[in-house]
Design a protein around this motif. Structure first.
Motif, PDB file in Angstrom:
ATOM      1  N   GLU A  52       0.821  -1.203   0.000  1.00  0.00           N
ATOM      2  CA  GLU A  52       0.000   0.000   0.000  1.00  0.00           C
ATOM      3  C   GLU A  52       0.866   1.269   0.000  1.00  0.00           C
ATOM      4  O   GLU A  52       1.964   1.266   0.568  1.00  0.00           O
ATOM      5  CB  GLU A  52      -0.909   0.015   1.237  1.00  0.00           C
ATOM      6  CG  GLU A  52      -1.882  -1.157   1.294  1.00  0.00           C
ATOM      7  CD  GLU A  52      -2.859  -1.164   0.132  1.00  0.00           C
ATOM      8  OE1 GLU A  52      -3.168  -0.069  -0.388  1.00  0.00           O
ATOM      9  OE2 GLU A  52      -3.315  -2.252  -0.254  1.00  0.00           O
ATOM     10  N   PRO A  53       0.409   2.367  -0.626  1.00  0.00           N
ATOM     11  CA  PRO A  53       1.147   3.636  -0.592  1.00  0.00           C
ATOM     12  C   PRO A  53       1.421   4.054   0.853  1.00  0.00           C
ATOM     13  O   PRO A  53       0.543   3.969   1.709  1.00  0.00           O
ATOM     14  CB  PRO A  53       0.200   4.616  -1.285  1.00  0.00           C
ATOM     15  CG  PRO A  53      -0.632   3.761  -2.184  1.00  0.00           C
ATOM     16  CD  PRO A  53      -0.816   2.462  -1.439  1.00  0.00           C
ATOM     17  N   GLY A  54       2.642   4.460   1.108  1.00  0.00           N
ATOM     18  CA  GLY A  54       3.028   4.898   2.447  1.00  0.00           C
ATOM     19  C   GLY A  54       3.540   3.782   3.335  1.00  0.00           C
ATOM     20  O   GLY A  54       4.103   4.039   4.396  1.00  0.00           O
ATOM     21  N   SER A  55       3.373   2.547   2.903  1.00  0.00           N
ATOM     22  CA  SER A  55       3.840   1.419   3.712  1.00  0.00           C
ATOM     23  C   SER A  55       5.366   1.334   3.679  1.00  0.00           C
ATOM     24  O   SER A  55       5.973   1.426   2.607  1.00  0.00           O
ATOM     25  CB  SER A  55       3.249   0.111   3.181  1.00  0.00           C
ATOM     26  OG  SER A  55       3.917  -0.996   3.761  1.00  0.00           O
ATOM     27  N   PRO A  56       6.026   1.146   4.824  1.00  0.00           N
ATOM     28  CA  PRO A  56       7.494   1.052   4.840  1.00  0.00           C
ATOM     29  C   PRO A  56       7.999  -0.203   4.134  1.00  0.00           C
ATOM     30  O   PRO A  56       9.156  -0.271   3.727  1.00  0.00           O
ATOM     31  CB  PRO A  56       7.844   1.028   6.334  1.00  0.00           C
ATOM     32  CG  PRO A  56       6.588   0.569   7.018  1.00  0.00           C
ATOM     33  CD  PRO A  56       5.453   1.042   6.169  1.00  0.00           C
ATOM     34  N   ASN A  57       7.131  -1.200   3.991  1.00  0.00           N
ATOM     35  CA  ASN A  57       7.539  -2.461   3.349  1.00  0.00           C
ATOM     36  C   ASN A  57       7.211  -2.502   1.857  1.00  0.00           C
ATOM     37  O   ASN A  57       7.366  -3.535   1.215  1.00  0.00           O
ATOM     38  CB  ASN A  57       6.848  -3.645   4.042  1.00  0.00           C
ATOM     39  CG  ASN A  57       7.244  -3.743   5.496  1.00  0.00           C
ATOM     40  OD1 ASN A  57       8.391  -3.501   5.850  1.00  0.00           O
ATOM     41  ND2 ASN A  57       6.283  -4.081   6.355  1.00  0.00           N
ATOM     42  N   ARG A  58       6.765  -1.385   1.324  1.00  0.00           N
ATOM     43  CA  ARG A  58       6.394  -1.335  -0.092  1.00  0.00           C
ATOM     44  C   ARG A  58       7.623  -1.561  -0.965  1.00  0.00           C
ATOM     45  O   ARG A  58       8.686  -0.985  -0.716  1.00  0.00           O
ATOM     46  CB  ARG A  58       5.777   0.023  -0.389  1.00  0.00           C
ATOM     47  CG  ARG A  58       5.067   0.065  -1.725  1.00  0.00           C
ATOM     48  CD  ARG A  58       4.339   1.384  -1.877  1.00  0.00           C
ATOM     49  NE  ARG A  58       3.196   1.221  -2.722  1.00  0.00           N
ATOM     50  CZ  ARG A  58       2.768   2.145  -3.558  1.00  0.00           C
ATOM     51  NH1 ARG A  58       3.369   3.306  -3.615  1.00  0.00           N
ATOM     52  NH2 ARG A  58       1.722   1.928  -4.314  1.00  0.00           N
ATOM     53  N   ARG A  59       7.473  -2.381  -2.014  1.00  0.00           N
ATOM     54  CA  ARG A  59       8.609  -2.692  -2.879  1.00  0.00           C
ATOM     55  C   ARG A  59       8.251  -2.456  -4.342  1.00  0.00           C
ATOM     56  O   ARG A  59       7.096  -2.681  -4.753  1.00  0.00           O
ATOM     57  CB  ARG A  59       9.053  -4.158  -2.726  1.00  0.00           C
ATOM     58  CG  ARG A  59       9.258  -4.645  -1.309  1.00  0.00           C
ATOM     59  CD  ARG A  59      10.239  -3.825  -0.515  1.00  0.00           C
ATOM     60  NE  ARG A  59      11.582  -3.864  -1.047  1.00  0.00           N
ATOM     61  CZ  ARG A  59      12.563  -3.066  -0.635  1.00  0.00           C
ATOM     62  NH1 ARG A  59      12.324  -2.147   0.281  1.00  0.00           N
ATOM     63  NH2 ARG A  59      13.763  -3.159  -1.148  1.00  0.00           N
ATOM     64  N   ALA A  60       9.235  -2.036  -5.113  1.00  0.00           N
ATOM     65  CA  ALA A  60       9.077  -1.898  -6.565  1.00  0.00           C
ATOM     66  C   ALA A  60       9.728  -3.110  -7.221  1.00  0.00           C
ATOM     67  O   ALA A  60      10.854  -3.489  -6.870  1.00  0.00           O
ATOM     68  CB  ALA A  60       9.738  -0.622  -7.059  1.00  0.00           C
ATOM     69  N   LEU A  61       9.029  -3.700  -8.166  1.00  0.00           N
ATOM     70  CA  LEU A  61       9.538  -4.886  -8.843  1.00  0.00           C
ATOM     71  C   LEU A  61       9.545  -4.678 -10.349  1.00  0.00           C
ATOM     72  O   LEU A  61       8.619  -4.079 -10.899  1.00  0.00           O
ATOM     73  CB  LEU A  61       8.683  -6.110  -8.509  1.00  0.00           C
ATOM     74  CG  LEU A  61       8.509  -6.464  -7.033  1.00  0.00           C
ATOM     75  CD1 LEU A  61       7.558  -7.632  -6.888  1.00  0.00           C
ATOM     76  CD2 LEU A  61       9.842  -6.769  -6.381  1.00  0.00           C
TER      77      LEU A  61
END
Length: 200
Positions: A52-61
């Motif tokens: 989710e936007p703003g999540s510290p665990n967000r990843r780009a793949l």
């Protein structure tokens, strides 16, 4: 993050939220990488964001899909490979933000310099002073053009640089360069001679 994007064992309605390359547009089920791969589509290094936007665990793949075939060339499934490119994308965004900020910060004082030079050139000044102000004006205008090019290149990302050759007087270029160097040359007791420059 890789497992969330490549949740092949999940039913279509159970796939987790995945966002497009802009990191804001929620992808519909049929546009998610695994759904496209299951439909037989092939693609290279498509960027998606898991989390989710703003999540510290967000990843780009960066996701790539290839169609597999049997010995007769009939479709036999797909393989999906994803690479974590979060750090690279964040670094590129930081660079772009810096370039944009520096470019705009330089453009403002240069515009002011050009405005005051233009005002000064309107006054009744000695020829020597006018010549020096014209050098300031010419070089400031050139800098402003370069900054504009940087802003455009930064905004357009991978846009190709378009060169438009024009006829130029090499002698005038040499003279302008010598004029620009003159103040620094005088500080060092250096004389630049351009008497033999030809206008070609």
């Amino acid at each position: 993050a890789h497992a969330r994007v490549q949740a092949a064992t999940a039913a279509p309605g159970e796939w987790p939220a995945v966002y497009a390359a802009d990191a804001e547009t929620l992808l519909p089920t049929e546009r998610m990488p695994i759904a496209r791969a299951q439909a037989g589509e092939e693609f290279d290094n498509e960027i998606v964001w898991a989390g989710e936007p703003g999540s510290p665990n967000r990843r780009a793949l960066a996701v790539t899909s290839r169609l597999l075939t049997d010995e007769h060339g009939a479709p036999e499934g797909s393989i999906v490979v994803s690479n974590d490119v979060t750090a690279e994308l964040k670094a590129l965004k930081a660079r772009d933000d810096l370039v944009a900020s520096v470019s705009h910060e330089l453009r403002t004082p240069l515009t002011s310099i050009l405005g005051y030079v233009d005002l000064a050139l309107g006054d009744d000044l000695p020829p020597e002073t006018i010549a020096k102000l014209e050098i300031v004006e010419r070089n400031s205008s050139r800098l402003l053009e370069l900054i504009g090019d940087i802003i455009v290149a930064n905004r357009d990302g991978d846009a190709n640089l378009v060169l438009r050759p024009t006829d130029s007087d090499i002698g005038a270029i040499v003279e302008a360069s010598a004029e620009s160097l003159e103040p620094r040359a005088k500080e060092r007791d250096v004389t630049v001679h351009i008497d033999t420059v030809e206008h070609v």
